[in-house]
Design a protein around this motif. Structure first.
Motif, mmCIF file in Angstrom:
data_model
loop_
_atom_site.group_PDB
_atom_site.id
_atom_site.type_symbol
_atom_site.label_atom_id
_atom_site.label_comp_id
_atom_site.label_asym_id
_atom_site.label_seq_id
_atom_site.Cartn_x
_atom_site.Cartn_y
_atom_site.Cartn_z
ATOM 1 N N LYS A 125 -0.636 19.050 12.537
ATOM 2 C CA LYS A 125 -1.580 18.668 13.571
ATOM 3 C C LYS A 125 -2.139 17.532 12.976
ATOM 4 N N THR A 126 -2.068 16.983 11.659
ATOM 5 C CA THR A 126 -2.753 15.676 11.125
ATOM 6 C C THR A 126 -1.617 14.871 10.521
ATOM 7 N N SER A 127 -1.924 13.511 10.689
ATOM 8 C CA SER A 127 -0.887 12.394 9.678
ATOM 9 C C SER A 127 -1.738 11.850 8.920
ATOM 10 N N MET A 128 -1.214 11.768 7.781
ATOM 11 C CA MET A 128 -2.025 10.815 6.953
ATOM 12 C C MET A 128 -1.517 9.304 6.359
ATOM 13 N N VAL A 129 -2.324 8.546 6.362
ATOM 14 C CA VAL A 129 -1.719 7.121 5.860
ATOM 15 C C VAL A 129 -2.340 6.789 4.579
ATOM 16 N N PHE A 130 -1.651 6.242 3.726
ATOM 17 C CA PHE A 130 -1.916 6.359 2.256
ATOM 18 C C PHE A 130 -2.392 4.894 1.923
ATOM 19 N N GLN A 131 -3.104 4.874 0.888
ATOM 20 C CA GLN A 131 -3.396 3.540 0.453
ATOM 21 C C GLN A 131 -2.118 2.694 -0.110
ATOM 22 N N ASN A 132 -1.445 3.373 -0.820
ATOM 23 C CA ASN A 132 -0.039 2.913 -1.232
ATOM 24 C C ASN A 132 1.257 2.977 -0.389
ATOM 25 N N TYR A 133 0.889 3.329 0.829
ATOM 26 C CA TYR A 133 1.715 3.197 1.849
ATOM 27 C C TYR A 133 2.662 4.657 1.973
ATOM 28 N N ILE A 147 3.926 0.114 8.897
ATOM 29 C CA ILE A 147 4.992 1.154 8.999
ATOM 30 C C ILE A 147 4.423 2.514 8.833
ATOM 31 N N GLY A 148 3.695 2.522 7.580
ATOM 32 C CA GLY A 148 2.770 3.667 7.278
ATOM 33 C C GLY A 148 2.104 4.304 8.558
ATOM 34 N N ILE A 149 1.438 3.223 9.203
ATOM 35 C CA ILE A 149 0.580 3.747 10.251
ATOM 36 C C ILE A 149 1.385 4.168 11.553
ATOM 37 N N GLY A 150 2.593 3.182 11.652
ATOM 38 C CA GLY A 150 3.580 3.543 12.874
ATOM 39 C C GLY A 150 4.213 4.860 12.462
ATOM 40 N N ARG A 151 4.501 5.217 11.356
ATOM 41 C CA ARG A 151 4.909 6.881 11.017
ATOM 42 C C ARG A 151 4.173 7.827 11.638
ATOM 43 N N ALA A 152 2.714 7.468 11.198
ATOM 44 C CA ALA A 152 1.667 8.516 11.700
ATOM 45 C C ALA A 152 1.814 8.539 13.445
ATOM 46 N N MET A 153 1.768 7.232 13.802
ATOM 47 C CA MET A 153 1.415 7.447 15.674
ATOM 48 C C MET A 153 3.107 7.906 16.064
ATOM 49 N N ALA A 154 3.875 7.877 15.546
ATOM 50 C CA ALA A 154 5.276 8.280 16.054
ATOM 51 C C ALA A 154 5.047 9.993 16.140
ATOM 52 N N LEU A 155 4.579 10.450 15.103
ATOM 53 C CA LEU A 155 4.318 11.950 15.119
ATOM 54 C C LEU A 155 3.558 12.498 16.242
ATOM 55 N N ILE A 206 -5.440 11.537 13.094
ATOM 56 C CA ILE A 206 -5.002 10.687 11.872
ATOM 57 C C ILE A 206 -5.911 10.438 10.821
ATOM 58 N N LEU A 207 -5.474 10.578 9.638
ATOM 59 C CA LEU A 207 -6.351 10.592 8.483
ATOM 60 C C LEU A 207 -6.004 9.392 7.611
ATOM 61 N N LEU A 208 -6.948 8.310 7.426
ATOM 62 C CA LEU A 208 -6.535 7.011 6.878
ATOM 63 C C LEU A 208 -7.479 7.104 5.443
ATOM 64 N N ASP A 209 -6.565 6.982 4.370
ATOM 65 C CA ASP A 209 -7.369 6.974 3.025
ATOM 66 C C ASP A 209 -7.422 5.505 2.595
ATOM 67 N N GLU A 210 -8.247 4.757 2.387
ATOM 68 C CA GLU A 210 -8.383 3.216 2.219
ATOM 69 C C GLU A 210 -7.155 2.604 2.657
ATOM 70 N N PRO A 211 -6.943 2.425 3.848
ATOM 71 C CA PRO A 211 -5.487 1.963 4.412
ATOM 72 C C PRO A 211 -5.502 0.517 3.980
ATOM 73 N N THR A 212 -6.499 -0.293 3.557
ATOM 74 C CA THR A 212 -6.363 -1.665 3.309
ATOM 75 C C THR A 212 -6.640 -2.043 1.907
#
Ligand SMILES: Nc1ncnc2c1ncn2[C@@H]1O[C@H](COP(=O)(O)OP(=O)(O)OP(=O)(O)O)[C@@H](O)[C@H]1O
Ligand SMILES: [Mg+2]
Length: 248
Positions: A81-89, A148-156, A161-167
């Protein structure tokens, strides 16, 4: 859409989340700010059971998981139900840009490879990386890797979407392209929880901002209430005195 009740998490004997109550409506964008060690990442990780909470419950849509009483198969459903985007991709280093996006579609969502490739190519286009499908992570810039990390979450196409310090791992000149991609997700009404130190960005995109400290949510309000004229002295000192002048 999301309801968290009295969530606790301890590591060893140390309590890191001390009773979090939280809710999120569909399409809402919530930013979480707070000092280092306050439990922001732990909270995000508990939300998709990358960490198993010690006490409390989390409900996403129709599935409620009690920390004290949950089944393994519920966790599998819950994670989807959730996708994670990590700080280090967290990209697979030995897989191409396209494969990084399609991997979970094929393995987790059991989508036919041809269909997954088609979908992956659409996402590659959307994240502005056309022509880079066959590149490996080490052949891409940090900003491209995070896209790409974000694209992977989008594709799912998961609900949240949970983003942990994405930048925060990016060089300053690469931050903008990643924030632009997150803005695109905002415009598509995707529900998101973003842990960030980008205060201007948080103010721009968030429906609500949460300030966490010492394992608790100290305050929750509109971006202006929290970031521009915080009533709470701890938030004010966290942001720095000059900040409210800076942000407007
Ligand atoms: N796997 C773990 N084992 C033991 N302690 C942990 C673990 N993960 C986190 N902690 C502890 O939990 C506390 C909260 O950590 P967390 O990473 O959630 O903070 P944070 O708010 O995300 O900080 P930062 O802004 O630095 O990323 C810290 O004291 C940390 O040392
Ligand atoms: Mg963190």
């Amino acid at each position: 859409m999301v309801e968290v009740k009295k969530l606790h998490k301890s590591f060893g004997g140390v309590e890191v989340l001390k009773g979090i109550d939280f809710s999120l409506e569909k399409g809402e964008i919530v930013s979480i700010i707070g000092p280092s060690g306050s439990g922001k990442s732990t909270f995000l990780r508990c939300l998709n059971y990358l960490e198993v909470p010690t006490k409390g419950s989390i409900t996403i849509d129709d599935l409620r998981l009690e920390a004290s009483n949950h089944k393994k198969k519920d966790i599998v459903v819950f994670r989807q139900k959730t996708s994670m985007v990590f700080q280090n991709y967290n990209l697979f280093k030995n897989k191409t840009a396209l494969e990084n996006i399609t991997e979970a579609l094929i393995i987790v969502k059991k989508i036919d490879k041809r269909l997954a490739d088609k979908k992956g190519k659409e996402i590659i286009k959307k994240i502005g990386l056309e022509g880079k499908e066959g590149f490996y992570p080490n052949e891409l810039s940090g900003g491209q890797q995070q896209r790409i990390g974000i694209g992977r979450a989008m594709a799912l196409e998961n609900k949240l979407i949970l983003l942990d310090e994405p930048t925060s791992a990016l060089d300053p000149e690469l931050v903008g392209e990643v924030l632009d991609l997150i803005r695109l997700l905002v415009s598509e009404n995707i529900s998101m929880i973003i842990v960030t130190h980008e205060m201007k960005f948080a103010r721009e995109v968030s429906d609500r901002v949460i300030f966490m400290e010492d394992g608790m949510i100290i305050e929750c309000g509109t971006p202006n209430e929290i970031l521009v004229s915080p009533k709470n002295k701890r938030i004010e000192s966290f942001l720095g005195k000059s900040f409210s002048e800076h942000i407007v």
